[in-house]
Motif scaffolding. Structure first.
Motif, mmCIF file in Angstrom:
data_model
loop_
_atom_site.group_PDB
_atom_site.id
_atom_site.type_symbol
_atom_site.label_atom_id
_atom_site.label_comp_id
_atom_site.label_asym_id
_atom_site.label_seq_id
_atom_site.Cartn_x
_atom_site.Cartn_y
_atom_site.Cartn_z
ATOM 1 N N ARG A 35 0.839 -1.211 0.000
ATOM 2 C CA ARG A 35 0.000 0.000 0.000
ATOM 3 C C ARG A 35 0.870 1.255 0.000
ATOM 4 N N ALA A 36 1.957 1.222 0.767
ATOM 5 C CA ALA A 36 2.847 2.387 0.841
ATOM 6 C C ALA A 36 3.580 2.611 -0.476
ATOM 7 N N ALA A 37 3.901 1.522 -1.177
ATOM 8 C CA ALA A 37 4.717 1.636 -2.385
ATOM 9 C C ALA A 37 3.911 1.981 -3.638
ATOM 10 N N GLU A 38 2.634 1.691 -3.630
ATOM 11 C CA GLU A 38 1.833 1.845 -4.848
ATOM 12 C C GLU A 38 1.897 3.278 -5.383
ATOM 13 N N GLY A 39 2.355 3.409 -6.614
ATOM 14 C CA GLY A 39 2.438 4.710 -7.269
ATOM 15 C C GLY A 39 3.572 5.591 -6.794
ATOM 16 N N ARG A 40 4.447 5.069 -5.923
ATOM 17 C CA ARG A 40 5.478 5.907 -5.329
ATOM 18 C C ARG A 40 6.897 5.420 -5.577
ATOM 19 N N VAL A 41 7.056 4.241 -6.140
ATOM 20 C CA VAL A 41 8.404 3.736 -6.403
ATOM 21 C C VAL A 41 8.659 3.667 -7.904
ATOM 22 N N SER A 42 9.901 3.931 -8.282
ATOM 23 C CA SER A 42 10.268 3.884 -9.705
ATOM 24 C C SER A 42 11.252 2.763 -10.008
ATOM 25 N N SER A 43 11.771 2.105 -8.967
ATOM 26 C CA SER A 43 12.723 1.017 -9.143
ATOM 27 C C SER A 43 12.291 -0.195 -8.341
ATOM 28 N N VAL A 44 12.632 -1.368 -8.867
ATOM 29 C CA VAL A 44 12.465 -2.616 -8.120
ATOM 30 C C VAL A 44 13.812 -3.318 -8.078
ATOM 31 N N TRP A 45 14.230 -3.716 -6.870
ATOM 32 C CA TRP A 45 15.434 -4.521 -6.707
ATOM 33 C C TRP A 45 15.011 -5.954 -6.437
ATOM 34 N N PHE A 46 15.573 -6.878 -7.207
ATOM 35 C CA PHE A 46 15.258 -8.289 -7.055
ATOM 36 C C PHE A 46 16.447 -9.054 -6.489
ATOM 37 N N GLY A 47 16.225 -9.734 -5.381
ATOM 38 C CA GLY A 47 17.156 -10.736 -4.915
ATOM 39 C C GLY A 47 16.778 -12.075 -5.513
ATOM 40 N N ARG A 48 17.461 -13.120 -5.057
ATOM 41 C CA ARG A 48 17.195 -14.458 -5.597
ATOM 42 C C ARG A 48 15.978 -15.091 -4.924
ATOM 43 N N ASP A 49 16.036 -15.245 -3.596
ATOM 44 C CA ASP A 49 14.942 -15.822 -2.825
ATOM 45 C C ASP A 49 15.130 -15.433 -1.361
ATOM 46 N N LEU A 50 14.166 -15.706 -0.536
ATOM 47 C CA LEU A 50 14.244 -15.338 0.873
ATOM 48 C C LEU A 50 15.276 -16.198 1.597
ATOM 49 N N GLY A 51 15.990 -15.590 2.560
ATOM 50 C CA GLY A 51 16.951 -16.319 3.371
ATOM 51 C C GLY A 51 16.376 -16.650 4.737
ATOM 52 N N TYR A 52 16.961 -17.650 5.378
ATOM 53 C CA TYR A 52 16.384 -18.114 6.647
ATOM 54 C C TYR A 52 16.608 -17.142 7.797
ATOM 55 N N ARG A 53 17.578 -16.232 7.665
ATOM 56 C CA ARG A 53 17.797 -15.232 8.715
ATOM 57 C C ARG A 53 17.105 -13.902 8.404
ATOM 58 N N GLY A 54 16.560 -13.778 7.212
ATOM 59 C CA GLY A 54 15.964 -12.513 6.793
ATOM 60 C C GLY A 54 14.485 -12.616 6.488
ATOM 61 N N GLY A 55 14.173 -12.700 5.196
ATOM 62 C CA GLY A 55 12.779 -12.666 4.768
ATOM 63 C C GLY A 55 11.926 -13.820 5.247
ATOM 64 N N ARG A 56 12.530 -14.963 5.539
ATOM 65 C CA ARG A 56 11.748 -16.058 6.124
ATOM 66 C C ARG A 56 11.099 -15.603 7.414
ATOM 67 N N ARG A 57 11.794 -14.762 8.171
ATOM 68 C CA ARG A 57 11.309 -14.311 9.472
ATOM 69 C C ARG A 57 10.410 -13.074 9.362
ATOM 70 N N THR A 58 10.742 -12.151 8.442
ATOM 71 C CA THR A 58 10.009 -10.883 8.355
ATOM 72 C C THR A 58 8.905 -10.870 7.304
ATOM 73 N N GLY A 59 9.036 -11.732 6.277
ATOM 74 C CA GLY A 59 8.117 -11.661 5.150
ATOM 75 C C GLY A 59 8.424 -10.514 4.215
ATOM 76 N N LEU A 60 9.575 -9.880 4.390
ATOM 77 C CA LEU A 60 9.973 -8.721 3.590
ATOM 78 C C LEU A 60 11.309 -9.016 2.912
ATOM 79 N N ALA A 61 11.341 -8.897 1.609
ATOM 80 C CA ALA A 61 12.537 -9.241 0.844
ATOM 81 C C ALA A 61 13.725 -8.380 1.251
ATOM 82 N N LEU A 62 14.901 -9.011 1.359
ATOM 83 C CA LEU A 62 16.157 -8.311 1.625
ATOM 84 C C LEU A 62 16.108 -7.484 2.909
ATOM 85 N N THR A 63 15.283 -7.920 3.844
ATOM 86 C CA THR A 63 15.084 -7.172 5.090
ATOM 87 C C THR A 63 15.055 -8.130 6.275
ATOM 88 N N ASP A 64 15.969 -7.915 7.217
ATOM 89 C CA ASP A 64 15.989 -8.728 8.422
ATOM 90 C C ASP A 64 15.319 -7.976 9.575
#
Length: 209
Positions: A35-64
């Protein structure tokens, strides 16, 4: 979506570290983010997949969990909640990525080519690269995301993410993954793409949304 040896943080609960309502918390984190990003971001950064110390726990890509506060601040003060029990867990890749995002005037949208956590069978606290068939099973999710955001720029973090995007027909700029000695090259690559200097450090103090 259920796949063998894959943890879906928006549906699955880790019996070792998750709160009882962890999947719901991670779903809410993701909805607030979108909801916060809709219409407000101009770039997307893609990682490969979620890691067990990061996105697996938060549900947010590239974010621990160590960067949930920074995440909230950069995306307009949205509410993102820790979904696990016990101490906060950090991830090296997330630390490097967020060190750069803090310097950017506008944060990118963060996602993964494969949006779940693939692990070695029988060892949920491990990381493995997703398979081509697993990636294809989520292709409609990725295409829907890009159609929704309509980004001006797509950045692939690492060769695996770049290959995944190009295999699905997307054009992306590749930067080196910050792990395994790639931190300096990653930072240099992002600065070159966005025209940031080594002294750019003030924008992280501002909320862009």
């Amino acid at each position: 979506m259920r796949l063998p040896a894959v943890f879906n943080p928006y549906h699955d609960r880790c019996l070792t570290s998750d709160r009882e309502d962890a999947p719901k918390i991670r779903r809410n984190n993701l909805v607030e983010y979108m909801r916060a990003a809709e219409g407000r971001v101009s770039s997307v950064w893609f990682g490969r997949d979620l890691g067990y110390r990061g996105g697996r726990r938060t549900g947010l890509a590239l974010t621990d969990e160590q960067h949930l506060t920074a995440f909230s601040e950069r995306y307009g003060g949205i509410s993102v909640v820790k979904a696990t029990c016990g101490p906060i867990v950090g991830e090296r890749t997330a630390t490097v990525v967020w060190g750069v995002i803090r310097q950017m005037p506008t944060p990118p949208f963060l996602w993964n080519v494969f949006p779940f956590h693939p692990h070695t069978p029988g060892d949920p606290m491990s990381n493995r690269c997703h398979t081509p068939s697993e990636r294809r099973s989520c292709a409609t999710l990725l295409s829907s995301l890009i159609d929704w955001l309509q980004p001006e720029r797509i950045v692939a973090i690492g060769n695996d993410a770049y290959k995944g995007l190009t295999d699905m027909g997307y054009s992306a700029t590749c930067v080196r993954h910050p792990s395994y000695g790639g931190q300096t090259d990653f930072i240099r690559g992002i600065r070159e793409i966005y025209g940031l200097s080594s002294t750019d450090s003030l924008p992280h103090q501002q909320s862009l949304f």
